[in-house]
Scaffold this active site. Sequence first.
Site, PDB file in Angstrom:
ATOM      1  N   CYS A 180       1.496   1.830  -8.220  1.00 27.05           N
ATOM      2  CA  CYS A 180       1.096   0.496  -7.754  1.00 27.05           C
ATOM      3  C   CYS A 180       1.005  -0.463  -8.946  1.00 27.05           C
ATOM      4  CB  CYS A 180      -0.268   0.633  -7.086  1.00 27.05           C
ATOM      5  SG  CYS A 180      -0.963  -0.898  -6.493  1.00 27.05           S
ATOM      6  N   ASP A 200      -0.649   5.105  -5.034  1.00 30.90           N
ATOM      7  CA  ASP A 200      -0.408   3.687  -4.757  1.00 30.90           C
ATOM      8  C   ASP A 200      -1.518   3.235  -3.821  1.00 30.90           C
ATOM      9  OD1 ASP A 200       0.956   1.153  -4.466  1.00 30.90           O
ATOM     10  OD2 ASP A 200       1.638   1.830  -2.516  1.00 30.90           O
ATOM     11  N   CYS A 260       6.131  -5.555  -7.633  1.00 32.29           N
ATOM     12  CA  CYS A 260       5.294  -5.039  -6.541  1.00 32.29           C
ATOM     13  C   CYS A 260       6.089  -3.916  -5.878  1.00 32.29           C
ATOM     14  CB  CYS A 260       4.997  -6.163  -5.543  1.00 32.29           C
ATOM     15  SG  CYS A 260       4.142  -5.595  -4.064  1.00 32.29           S
ATOM     16  N   THR A 261       5.385  -2.874  -5.505  1.00 32.63           N
ATOM     17  CA  THR A 261       6.045  -1.683  -4.945  1.00 32.63           C
ATOM     18  C   THR A 261       7.017  -1.999  -3.805  1.00 32.63           C
ATOM     19  OG1 THR A 261       4.022  -1.479  -3.659  1.00 32.63           O
ATOM     20  CG2 THR A 261       4.324   0.054  -5.493  1.00 32.63           C
TER      21      THR A 261
HETATM   22  N1  DGL Z   1       1.172  -1.634  -4.133  1.00 35.16           N
HETATM   23  C1  DGL Z   1       0.815  -2.986  -4.454  1.00 35.16           C
HETATM   24  C2  DGL Z   1       1.499  -3.400  -5.767  1.00 35.16           C
HETATM   25  O1  DGL Z   1       2.496  -2.828  -6.177  1.00 35.16           O
HETATM   26  C3  DGL Z   1       1.161  -3.951  -3.332  1.00 35.16           C
HETATM   27  C4  DGL Z   1       0.312  -3.796  -2.096  1.00 35.16           C
HETATM   28  C5  DGL Z   1      -1.159  -4.125  -2.294  1.00 35.16           C
HETATM   29  O2  DGL Z   1      -1.512  -5.287  -2.579  1.00 35.16           O
HETATM   30  O3  DGL Z   1      -1.963  -3.197  -2.152  1.00 35.16           O
HETATM   31  O4  DGL Z   1       1.043  -4.283  -6.416  1.00 35.16           O
END
Ligand code: DGL
Length: 436
Positions: A164, A65, A290-291
């Site tokens: 991610c 991620d 989003c995570t």
């Molecule tokens: N991990 C990202 C996602 O799931 C969110 C955090 C980021 O923007 O790095 O899109």
Amino acid sequence: MQRLGAIAILALFLAIALVARSPTNPVLARAIEHQLAHPQGDAAATFVLADYADDLRTLPIGVFDSGVGGLTVLEALKTFDAHDNATGAARADGVPDFRDERFIYFGDQANMPYGNYGAAGKTDFLRELILKDAAFLLGRRWRESVDAAPRMDKPPVKAIVIACNTATAWGLDDVRAATKAWGIPVVTVGVVEAGAHGLAATRGGRTGAVAVLATKATCASNAYPKAITKALPNAPEVAQRGSGSLAASIEGDPAVRETSEQIIDAEVRALLRERAKSPGAPIDTVVLGCTHYPLVESEIVGAFARLRAEKAADGSTPFGTLVSDKLLVVDPAHWTAQDLWRSLASSGLRLPADSKCGTERDLFFISVANPAWSGTQFDTHGGLTSDFKYGRDAGDPGREDTVIVPMWLDRLPPSAANLVRTRLPAVATSLRETGH
Ligand code: DGL
């Protein structure tokens, strides 16, 4: 003369075949070449090709991620139970399906948020980062601390889970193309495709629109609308809303001044205002794209319900017809576990029942800014400045302005550590067992 003609035709065919095989995207082409130039894994973002020549079934599963948010996906993987472990039948047996597998988690914290590279015009750099994340998981190279020399004893992995959403949106195809070009039989699973599969599996007879809440870069890629159209024969309308600050706020980033509740209210309101301009079917499904968003699921559902009932000065409810009274919530993390199980099973990569994973415990890694790399600029918290971070360009897959070290729970920002301890118990236990 005839022979010369035949040779010329053959050469032409060969050239056409080579051009057809070489990827058109220079980011992908460079990552492939970088690995091919280092088959011994002796450079950053490369792996030992020979590690993938044998039976991979007892290798751990890699998960990456942009930071710690993907630990929500790891929690879902570690607690997933939809199969009988002994027979593989689709029946929960009270034993987590991946209980005997081991995971290697990598959070590219030093380079996050990934969600903001798009707005900075740096999606090529983002794609390079994503390919480097995958190469790290495949490889052996890591450091005990930022100033230590690289070590070469991290286990390679048999699968890559892109936890991610932003990285899946911008890099899933690249990672699959790269592993294919490298000739390694690992499986790659991405959280966006999995979320679309989850939507298809749970939507039932619903006919409303689907709201996808994600980062700005995930929305800009249109990965969710594309994946949903692919997964559902009668694809629903999809309304997207990308936030530039919600993930950071959930992690407790002091640079974000508004609370998560305030940001959620503003984002859902903006999404509904946009929809009010040309209203279609009411939203009856929300995808947590989003995570970090599963951690604020009830706040998100609450915001939709509150705004649905919100009264204007004239007593009307401007958003009343835009949202159904009951919302289906899709958490792609759960469905990523399902996709992973299926992919491992169909490619014959599940850990055999009578075997042990070659790695005793899960391992956790995180990236940190590297002061030894010329030109790195640090902010007051020891991270890369935003100007430095978003000023970089693709072109050098071996660059090491960030390096990868073990993740320690106590060294995470206190708010992130607290989230792990209180909301992700399986991950917290695993981190403790690892000694982190
Ligand atoms: N991990 C990202 C996602 O799931 C969110 C955090 C980021 O923007 O790095 O899109």
